[in-house]
Design a protein around this motif. Structure first.
Motif, short mmCIF file in Angstrom:
data_model
loop_
_atom_site.label_atom_id
_atom_site.label_comp_id
_atom_site.label_asym_id
_atom_site.label_seq_id
_atom_site.Cartn_x
_atom_site.Cartn_y
_atom_site.Cartn_z
N ASN A 316 0.75 -1.17 -0.03
CA ASN A 316 0.17 0.19 0.11
C ASN A 316 1.10 1.37 0.08
OD1 ASN A 316 -2.19 -1.51 -0.01
ND2 ASN A 316 -2.47 -1.40 2.23
N GLU A 317 1.66 1.16 0.67
CA GLU A 317 2.83 2.27 0.84
C GLU A 317 3.66 2.62 -0.54
OE1 GLU A 317 6.67 2.02 3.07
OE2 GLU A 317 5.92 3.57 4.20
N LEU A 318 3.93 1.39 -1.30
CA LEU A 318 4.55 1.18 -2.51
C LEU A 318 3.47 2.03 -3.42
CD1 LEU A 318 6.94 0.16 -4.27
CD2 LEU A 318 5.34 -1.61 -4.74
N VAL A 319 2.23 1.90 -3.52
CA VAL A 319 1.36 2.46 -4.33
C VAL A 319 1.21 3.87 -4.34
CG1 VAL A 319 -1.02 2.42 -5.34
CG2 VAL A 319 0.16 0.40 -4.60
N ASP A 320 1.26 4.43 -2.87
CA ASP A 320 1.41 5.82 -2.70
C ASP A 320 2.58 6.45 -2.99
OD1 ASP A 320 -0.94 5.41 -1.54
OD2 ASP A 320 -0.24 5.30 0.62
N ARG A 321 3.65 5.92 -2.95
CA ARG A 321 5.17 6.72 -3.48
C ARG A 321 5.28 6.32 -5.00
NH1 ARG A 321 9.31 4.85 1.33
NH2 ARG A 321 8.87 6.22 2.80
N ALA A 322 4.51 5.43 -5.53
CA ALA A 322 4.75 5.51 -7.12
C ALA A 322 3.75 6.55 -7.51
CB ALA A 322 4.11 4.13 -7.61
N SER A 323 2.82 6.85 -6.77
CA SER A 323 2.00 8.17 -7.26
C SER A 323 2.68 9.30 -7.18
CB SER A 323 0.73 8.11 -6.43
OG SER A 323 -0.12 7.02 -6.66
N LEU A 324 3.76 9.28 -6.09
CA LEU A 324 4.45 10.66 -6.06
C LEU A 324 5.49 10.88 -7.05
CD1 LEU A 324 5.03 10.51 -2.23
CD2 LEU A 324 3.35 12.38 -3.36
N THR A 325 5.82 9.82 -7.74
CA THR A 325 6.97 9.79 -8.75
C THR A 325 6.22 10.28 -10.16
OG1 THR A 325 6.65 7.67 -9.60
CG2 THR A 325 8.20 7.98 -7.72
N LYS A 326 5.01 10.26 -10.21
CA LYS A 326 4.27 10.46 -11.58
C LYS A 326 4.63 9.77 -12.57
CE LYS A 326 2.76 14.38 -9.19
NZ LYS A 326 1.22 14.11 -8.87
N ASP A 327 5.36 8.47 -12.32
CA ASP A 327 5.78 7.61 -13.25
C ASP A 327 4.62 6.46 -13.42
OD1 ASP A 327 7.18 5.37 -14.52
OD2 ASP A 327 8.84 6.41 -14.19
N SER A 328 4.04 6.33 -14.62
CA SER A 328 3.08 5.21 -14.74
C SER A 328 3.69 3.80 -14.76
CB SER A 328 2.33 5.66 -16.17
OG SER A 328 3.23 5.51 -17.21
N ILE A 329 4.82 3.57 -15.03
CA ILE A 329 5.51 2.30 -15.26
C ILE A 329 5.80 1.98 -13.68
CG2 ILE A 329 7.43 1.08 -15.43
CD1 ILE A 329 8.00 2.66 -18.12
N LEU A 330 6.19 2.84 -12.94
CA LEU A 330 6.42 2.52 -11.50
C LEU A 330 5.06 2.16 -10.59
CD1 LEU A 330 9.22 4.96 -10.12
CD2 LEU A 330 9.34 2.63 -11.37
N LEU A 331 3.95 2.88 -11.00
CA LEU A 331 2.60 2.74 -10.76
C LEU A 331 2.05 1.42 -11.11
CD1 LEU A 331 0.35 3.84 -8.96
CD2 LEU A 331 -0.47 5.17 -11.11
N SER A 332 2.16 1.17 -12.08
CA SER A 332 1.72 -0.30 -12.56
C SER A 332 2.42 -1.37 -11.97
CB SER A 332 1.81 -0.28 -14.42
OG SER A 332 1.42 -1.63 -14.60
N GLN A 333 3.70 -1.27 -11.64
CA GLN A 333 4.51 -2.23 -11.10
C GLN A 333 4.10 -2.39 -9.62
OE1 GLN A 333 8.65 -1.72 -11.99
NE2 GLN A 333 9.41 -3.69 -11.06
N SER A 334 3.92 -1.27 -9.16
CA SER A 334 3.31 -1.24 -7.59
C SER A 334 1.94 -1.89 -7.65
CB SER A 334 3.38 0.17 -7.19
OG SER A 334 4.56 0.75 -7.29
N ILE A 335 1.05 -1.62 -8.43
CA ILE A 335 -0.11 -2.25 -8.45
C ILE A 335 -0.18 -3.63 -8.56
CG2 ILE A 335 -2.55 -2.34 -9.75
CD1 ILE A 335 -2.09 0.75 -10.29
N THR A 336 0.64 -4.09 -9.37
CA THR A 336 0.77 -5.64 -9.51
C THR A 336 1.36 -6.19 -8.48
OG1 THR A 336 1.44 -5.32 -12.16
CG2 THR A 336 1.94 -7.23 -11.05
N LEU A 337 2.22 -5.53 -7.76
CA LEU A 337 2.67 -6.16 -6.60
C LEU A 337 1.83 -6.29 -5.39
CD1 LEU A 337 5.05 -7.74 -5.33
CD2 LEU A 337 5.99 -5.47 -4.89
N GLN A 338 0.98 -5.18 -5.27
CA GLN A 338 -0.11 -5.20 -4.31
C GLN A 338 -0.93 -6.35 -4.72
OE1 GLN A 338 -2.93 -1.93 -4.84
NE2 GLN A 338 -2.68 -1.25 -2.66
N ALA A 339 -1.41 -6.33 -5.88
CA ALA A 339 -2.38 -7.40 -6.24
C ALA A 339 -2.12 -8.74 -5.85
CB ALA A 339 -3.11 -7.32 -7.74
N GLU A 340 -0.72 -9.01 -6.10
CA GLU A 340 -0.14 -10.29 -5.71
C GLU A 340 -0.29 -10.48 -4.38
OE1 GLU A 340 4.16 -12.53 -5.86
OE2 GLU A 340 3.82 -11.04 -7.40
N VAL A 341 0.04 -9.69 -3.47
CA VAL A 341 -0.05 -9.75 -2.00
C VAL A 341 -1.53 -10.14 -1.65
CG1 VAL A 341 0.39 -8.67 0.03
CG2 VAL A 341 2.00 -8.30 -1.68
#
Length: 371
Positions: A316-341
């Motif tokens: 959850n923290e990862l997704v929030d931090r990805a949003s701060l980077t404004k990088d869609s690739i990092l956000l997508s990667q974070s969402i994928t990992l969140q879904a896996e957990v």
């Protein structure tokens, strides 16, 4: 010429130090340091890592000072003394003129370098080298010419220039090798870059650039997935990296070193070591991308240890931090990992909801395929 006028009109006096450190460590002038994301390690751990293109940029200059100021009484006294000295030396006019011309030529190029006018700096340093081959600043001029080429992505030219003049580098030899390694790293020649940086650590025990070189070597080896070598290099108590850490080196470069070390420890299933690296990183001030990498590493370590609730908190923290980077690739990667957990926790509906976020407009194709 506009840059020439900066020097010629006396708007400032430029001083370039005789010895310089790289801007990639120890709190030096680092205007940008975005560590590369090692998606290879994530993929090796079954995390479905997405390759992320990032740059390791260090806009660094000599220790430079541009001084400007008005005239006060003490200054006028000193000017009077200067005028007397000038009259005494008037007979040496031609010699001084030649010396002044050489200095001005270097200063014009140096000002261009400071202003990040890379093409102009390259041209003027090249002309300086051709016109003043016996100058005591020739090795420095060659180095700055090569750096100017580096910042224009002319990596082969920079490498060739530095190698050609390596024998005349003198006290600048470690920096010649450092920038050869930088150019090789940027050009994707990871094996050659790793050896270049390792050579600095071995050959120059007194170099102020050993810490930077140790981190850059680890970065190159991460691209090659040479995880055991990374762990050995960065963990060794008498190695350049740990010696620097013990001496109090902090900042983006030190954090990048521990992030790389943590990745290597995760791949090698040294979870205790990875947690120790995370512990060192916890109190550090990280830029948004490094903060994301910290959470990305933490989530995968806790997931590998099957600490699923902790992993979800980190995700959850990862997704929030990805949003701060404004990088869609990092956000997508974070969402994928969140879904896996969430899947591992048996929360399938929530996992599906997370995956669907990757189907939104503007999300990367890899993330959409995973969803």
């Amino acid at each position: 010429n506009e840059l020439g006028e900066v020097v010629e009109l006396g708007l400032g006096h430029v001083e370039i130090s005789e010895r310089r450190q790289t801007g990639r460590g120890g709190g030096k002038n680092v205007t940008a340091f975005v560590a590369r994301i090692f998606a290879a390690s994530a993929h090796q751990n079954g995390q479905g890592g997405v390759k992320v293109r990032a740059f390791l940029t260090n806009q660094r200059f000599a220790s430079s000072v541009i001084r400007r100021g008005g005239l006060n009484f003490p200054t006028m006294i000193r000017l009077r003394k200067f005028l007397w000295l000038w009259l005494l030396l008037a007979g040496a006019g031609p010699l001084l003129a030649a010396s002044s011309a050489e200095k001005r030529a270097f200063d014009v190029a140096a000002v261009a370098f400071k202003l990040q006018s890379w093409a102009y700096a390259e041209t003027n340093f090249s002309e300086f080298v051709q016109k003043y081959p016996d100058s005591e600043r020739i090795a420095e001029a060659i180095l700055l010419e090569a750096e100017s080429q580096f910042y224009q992505h002319q990596y082969a030219s920079a490498i060739g220039l530095l190698r050609t003049h390596l024998e005349r580098a003198g006290g600048w030899e470690d920096l010649y090798l450092y920038w050869i390694g930088e150019a090789q790293l940027a050009d994707g020649k990871f094996s050659e870059a790793a050896e270049a940086f390792a050579g600095i650590v071995r050959k120059f025990p007194e170099s102020t650039n050993r810490f930077s070189a140790s981190v850059c070597e680890a970065e190159a080896r991460a691209h090659l997935q040479q995880w055991p070598q990374i762990i050995d290099s960065l963990q060794k108590t008498d190695g350049a990296f740990q010696v620097g850490i013990k001496a109090g080196v902090v900042g983006e470069l030190a954090s990048a070193g521990y992030l790389i070390l943590g990745e290597a420890q995760l791949v090698e299933k040294d979870f205790a070591g990875a947690n120790a690296s995370l512990e060192w990183l916890t109190p550090q001030e990280l830029n948004p991308v490094s903060a994301w990498r910290f959470s990305y590493l933490k989530c995968r370590v806790t997931l590998a240890e099957e600490k699923f609730n902790e992993a979800l908190t980190a995700a959850n923290e990862l997704v929030d931090r990805a949003s701060l980077t404004k990088d869609s690739i990092l956000l997508s990667q974070s969402i994928t990992l969140q879904a896996e957990v969430l899947e591992r926790l048996g929360r399938l509906d929530d996992a599906i909801g997370a995956y669907k976020k990757n189907t939104a407009v503007g999300m990367p194709a890899d993330g959409q395929r995973t969803a």
